[in-house]
Design an enzyme around this catalytic site. Structure first.
Site, PDB file in Angstrom:
ATOM      1  N   GLY A 291       2.932  -1.292   9.632  1.00 37.64           N
ATOM      2  CA  GLY A 291       3.899  -2.002   9.119  1.00 37.64           C
ATOM      3  C   GLY A 291       4.762  -1.168   8.294  1.00 37.64           C
ATOM      4  O   GLY A 291       4.652  -0.053   7.928  1.00 37.64           O
TER       5      GLY A 291
ATOM      6  N   GLY B 263       8.088  -2.184   4.780  1.00 37.73           N
ATOM      7  CA  GLY B 263       8.743  -2.821   4.127  1.00 37.73           C
ATOM      8  C   GLY B 263       7.786  -3.564   2.878  1.00 37.73           C
ATOM      9  O   GLY B 263       7.968  -4.342   2.352  1.00 37.73           O
ATOM     10  N   SER B 264       6.664  -2.991   2.860  1.00 39.02           N
ATOM     11  CA  SER B 264       5.645  -3.095   2.001  1.00 39.02           C
ATOM     12  C   SER B 264       4.942  -4.714   2.171  1.00 39.02           C
ATOM     13  O   SER B 264       4.396  -5.128   1.249  1.00 39.02           O
ATOM     14  CB  SER B 264       6.058  -3.430   0.404  1.00 39.02           C
ATOM     15  OG  SER B 264       6.254  -2.143  -0.027  1.00 39.02           O
ATOM     16  N   ARG B 265       5.238  -5.048   3.407  1.00 36.91           N
ATOM     17  CA  ARG B 265       4.606  -6.621   3.845  1.00 36.91           C
ATOM     18  C   ARG B 265       3.130  -6.159   3.680  1.00 36.91           C
ATOM     19  O   ARG B 265       2.561  -5.458   4.533  1.00 36.91           O
ATOM     20  CB  ARG B 265       5.092  -6.738   5.157  1.00 36.91           C
ATOM     21  CG  ARG B 265       6.559  -7.049   5.206  1.00 36.91           C
ATOM     22  CD  ARG B 265       6.718  -7.705   6.658  1.00 36.91           C
ATOM     23  NE  ARG B 265       8.164  -8.138   7.088  1.00 36.91           N
ATOM     24  CZ  ARG B 265       8.584  -9.243   7.875  1.00 36.91           C
ATOM     25  NH1 ARG B 265       7.792  -9.878   8.210  1.00 36.91           N
ATOM     26  NH2 ARG B 265       9.954  -9.239   7.861  1.00 36.91           N
ATOM     27  N   GLY B 266       2.600  -7.265   3.140  1.00 32.97           N
ATOM     28  CA  GLY B 266       0.892  -7.258   3.092  1.00 32.97           C
ATOM     29  C   GLY B 266       0.421  -6.150   2.163  1.00 32.97           C
ATOM     30  O   GLY B 266      -0.870  -6.093   2.046  1.00 32.97           O
TER      31      GLY B 266
ATOM     32  N   ARG C 204      11.521   8.476   9.600  1.00 32.37           N
ATOM     33  CA  ARG C 204      12.783   7.861   9.750  1.00 32.37           C
ATOM     34  C   ARG C 204      13.883   8.247   8.529  1.00 32.37           C
ATOM     35  O   ARG C 204      13.064   8.645   7.604  1.00 32.37           O
ATOM     36  CB  ARG C 204      12.848   6.514  10.129  1.00 32.37           C
ATOM     37  CG  ARG C 204      12.069   5.773   9.236  1.00 32.37           C
ATOM     38  CD  ARG C 204      12.154   4.180   9.066  1.00 32.37           C
ATOM     39  NE  ARG C 204      11.156   3.365   8.099  1.00 32.37           N
ATOM     40  CZ  ARG C 204      11.591   3.659   7.102  1.00 32.37           C
ATOM     41  NH1 ARG C 204      12.529   4.123   6.352  1.00 32.37           N
ATOM     42  NH2 ARG C 204      10.524   3.070   6.255  1.00 32.37           N
TER      43      ARG C 204
END
Length: 406
Positions: free
Chosen positions: A156, A158-161, A281
């Site tokens: 994952g 974007g710091s989701r979760g 990236r």
């Protein structure tokens, strides 16, 4: 002679996608966007960009679309600013014999557990970690490492979760969230349980095997890790700068990276720097803008040059203190912009003011990058001056959140 096209997979709603489109045009390329839903990127219509609606995770469908385009265009290169499709992009580049990163290296790096293993085996300093598939595994792993720990999905961005868990109750609560229906998994749940590495946060930007610059960043309130402030270049002395740079290059070697841009995140703890994450990236907004303002190096343009088979020019052209402030809500409610963003943008030294949402938008915090409401970027000859410029501009923007009625 066929027109030279650059295919850009998906996009970025906060400025980076537009930077790729603009840089491609400056290099004489015709940008074409491949996206599952092109309408989510408003700059595509504004820039009159040709779009192809396609599943960007379906290799066969992408290969077919490229074959169709080759009847009209000379495909000079393919790339993306989005991590979730970067492995597919690298495979397509390899299939079409175009410049690009090693697909196997990208896939290994995008799996945070595999990445941790490879770094640790190479002697790169990383926090203690365990992999968990269920609540019992999480509880046992946290007991072995010791609270506080950080829980995050193994795959994952974007710091989701991602959350800091300081108590047994917080650990159980977030485990339930990750294993429940609210968090979406592309495969079976795999949770990384990590030691909480404390200390200043640094972000290293590389191109190929060269370290370009180091940013420092600060987060909003815990338990989440939502960026609120960035400064470039990081205030490190020559010895500490060299140490971080050396570890960053060790990361590239350990993971088989070294083509194109990479972003490496560190925490400088009591025992020195530890690697939090390697992103195979270009870093998202605002890192590329800060490096451009601070050093005069346009990472987006130099990346595209590599993508189309040209040499990049990473020479530092000037030195400025650049910084960015992220506009974050401190509570849920209804968004209001009570100031004037045009006045903020006109402040001398301000390079960019971008508001992502319209007034009256309901705001419910999620604890990740989706909480960003906008950003302000500035640069000047000194850090103190840049900080003052930023604060003045942010005050002029005038962020206000009206709490929801009880």
């Amino acid at each position: 002679m066929a027109r030279r096209a650059l295919i850009l997979f998906e996009g970025h709603t906060r400025g980076l996608g537009l930077l790729y489109v603009q840089a491609a045009k400056r290099l004489g390329l015709y940008p074409i966007n491949f996206s599952a839903d092109p309408t989510q990127y408003d700059y595509l219509a504004a820039e009159k960009i040709e779009t192809v609606r396609v599943d960007t995770n379906n290799f066969d469908a992408l290969s077919h679309e490229c074959s169709l385009l080759r009847a009209t265009y000379d495909i000079a290169g393919i790339t993306t600013s989005e991590e979730h499709v970067y492995a597919t992009v690298s495979k397509l580049c390899q299939h079409l014999d175009l410049p690009g990163p090693n697909p196997a290296s990208i896939e290994r790096c995008c799996d945070k557990f595999t990445q941790r293993q490879l770094l640790a085996e190479a002697g790169v300093p990383v926090p203690a970690y365990r992999l968990a598939a269920n609540a019992r595994d999480v509880e046992g792993s946290a007991a072995e490492i010791g609270l506080p720990v950080v829980l995050k999905p193994a795959v994952g961005c974007g710091s989701r979760g991602v959350r800091l868990c300081r108590t047994v109750n917080e650990l159980a609560e977030h485990t339930t969230y990750l294993l429940g229906e609210k968090h979406s998994w592309l495969s079976s749940p795999r949770i990384l349980v990590e030691e909480f590495a404390q200390g200043p946060h640094y972000s290293v930007n590389t191109m190929g095997n060269e370290v370009i610059g180091i940013c420092t960043a600060k987060f909003g309130a815990p338990p989440h890790f939502v960026y609120r402030e960035f400064t470039f270049a990081a205030p490190l002395d020559a010895t500490h700068n060299r140490r971080v740079a050396d570890i960053a290059l060790s990361c590239l070697r350990s993971l088989g990276l070294g083509w194109g841009p990479t972003n490496i995140e560190f925490r400088w703890g009591k025992n020195g720097p530890v690697v939090i994450e390697v992103n195979p990236r270009l870093a998202g907004t605002p890192d590329p803008q800060l490096v451009h303002l601070g050093y005069g190096v346009d990472l987006v343009t130099e990346h595209i040059k590599l993508v189309i088979g040209k040499e990049s020019n990473l020479r530092i052209r000037h030195l400025q203190a650049a910084a960015a402030r992220i506009l974050l809500p401190d509570h849920d409610g209804t968004l209001n912009w009570v100031g004037d963003d045009s006045r903020a943008a006109a402040v001398p030294g301000v390079a960019e003011v971008k508001l992502y949402l319209q007034p009256k938008t309901p705001i419910i915090r999620k604890g990740d990058f989706r909480d960003w409401l906008g950003h302000v970027i500035a640069a000047s000859p000194s850090r103190a001056q840049t900080d003052a410029i930023l604060q003045h501009a942010v005050d002029l923007v005038g962020l206000s959140i009206t709490p929801f009625p009880p």
